[in-house]
Design a protein around this motif. Structure first.
Motif, PDB file in Angstrom:
ATOM      1  N   THR A  58       0.816  -1.214   0.000  1.00 18.35           N
ATOM      2  CA  THR A  58       0.000   0.000   0.000  1.00 18.35           C
ATOM      3  C   THR A  58       0.854   1.272   0.000  1.00 18.35           C
ATOM      4  OG1 THR A  58      -0.181   0.112   2.423  1.00 18.35           O
ATOM      5  CG2 THR A  58      -1.812  -1.221   1.254  1.00 18.35           C
ATOM      6  N   GLY A 111      -2.361   0.062  -5.154  1.00 14.11           N
ATOM      7  CA  GLY A 111      -3.777  -0.096  -5.438  1.00 14.11           C
ATOM      8  C   GLY A 111      -4.052  -1.305  -6.292  1.00 14.11           C
ATOM      9  N   LYS A 115      -4.068  -6.243  -3.153  1.00 14.34           N
ATOM     10  CA  LYS A 115      -4.571  -6.142  -1.786  1.00 14.34           C
ATOM     11  C   LYS A 115      -3.632  -6.909  -0.860  1.00 14.34           C
ATOM     12  CE  LYS A 115      -9.440  -5.695  -3.094  1.00 14.34           C
ATOM     13  NZ  LYS A 115     -10.804  -6.265  -2.968  1.00 14.34           N
ATOM     14  N   ASN A 163      -4.063  -8.779   1.581  1.00 20.26           N
ATOM     15  CA  ASN A 163      -4.506 -10.125   1.940  1.00 20.26           C
ATOM     16  C   ASN A 163      -4.785 -11.006   0.726  1.00 20.26           C
ATOM     17  OD1 ASN A 163      -6.764  -8.774   1.059  1.00 20.26           O
ATOM     18  ND2 ASN A 163      -8.104  -9.453   2.726  1.00 20.26           N
ATOM     19  N   ASP A 164      -4.282 -10.628  -0.427  1.00 19.42           N
ATOM     20  CA  ASP A 164      -4.465 -11.432  -1.640  1.00 19.42           C
ATOM     21  C   ASP A 164      -3.966 -12.858  -1.376  1.00 19.42           C
ATOM     22  OD1 ASP A 164      -4.014 -12.701  -4.202  1.00 19.42           O
ATOM     23  OD2 ASP A 164      -4.073 -10.727  -5.122  1.00 19.42           O
TER      24      ASP A 164
END
Length: 236
Positions: free
Chosen positions: A51, A191, A194, A196-197
């Motif tokens: 992020t 972006g 994620k 937690n992918d």
């Protein structure tokens, strides 16, 4: 038996963790190469935070001093300088980001990136990743990509520490000429992933995966026949 396998995997991971960081230092374009076009990070420490803006092109970057001209449809890629090959298991992807003006003046912000190739996992004769033990990765710039200045970004994700993926990233500046009128779907970096992918959080050691999806968008005209790997070691 499972305990022994887990212990061996842990020892292997610990050895790799201290011995196997790396930097993609050389841009390949057509039949030429350039180190001056690469925004080289100060060291080979991986990026962890998907992020953060650091995930774009790495941290503590040395400015690139040239922007090579490349034909749409030409070969593009990166060469790993030190160590000689990739040591960590994990997927590798290549992105183009279209600069709003000069690539040298752009920090990679905005919804401007699209993937042009990736290298994932294979499962026979055993589970591994296509990037493992390789040093050179090339694809071709889709002919439909519009002319303009771009950042070309390579990203290898080391999955050896379960739940703590390591990102090894380099960006280089290029100017694409004789391009087309394509409009590939674009993402922002950060972006595009994620935290937690499942493809980032996967345990690659036990149980051994039987399927794997490379994280991020699908390649734009990134058919397998235009994705190439140069293997530095040949089987006897």
């Amino acid at each position: 038996m499972r305990t022994s396998i887990a212990l061996l995997a842990t020892l292997f991971v610990l050895f790799q963790t201290v011995s196997a960081h790396y930097i993609f230092e050389t841009l390949i374009f057509g039949e030429q190469t350039s180190k001056k076009a690469v925004r080289r990070p100060s060291d080979n420490t991986p990026v962890y935070n998907v992020t953060s803006n650091e995930i774009r092109c790495n941290v503590d970057l040395k400015n690139a001093t040239e922007t090579p001209t490349v034909e749409a449809g030409a070969l593009i890629g990166f060469h790993l300088d030190e160590p000689k090959t990739i040591y960590h298991m994990g997927p590798l992807s290549m992105y183009l980001g279209q600069a709003p003006g000069k690539a040298a003046a752009w920090d990679g912000s905005g919804k401007a990136w699209f993937k042009i190739a990736h290298w994932g996992a294979v499962f026979r004769p055993k589970f591994t990743f296509l990037s493992l033990n390789q040093k050179e990765f090339t694809t071709t710039i889709p002919k439909s990509v519009p002319s303009g200045e771009y950042l070309i970004r390579i990203e290898h994700i080391g999955l050896h520490l379960t739940g703590a993926p390591e990102f090894f990233i380099s960006c280089a500046q290029i100017k694409i000429v004789n391009g087309g009128k394509g409009n590939p779907p674009k993402v922002s970096i950060p972006g595009y992933l994620k935290p937690n992918d499942p493809s980032l959080m996967v345990n690659i050691w036990w149980p051994v995966p039987t399927s794997y999806q490379v994280p991020g968008p699908k390649p734009y005209r990134g058919q397998p026949d235009i994705c190439n790997i140069k293997n530095v070691s040949k089987s006897p």
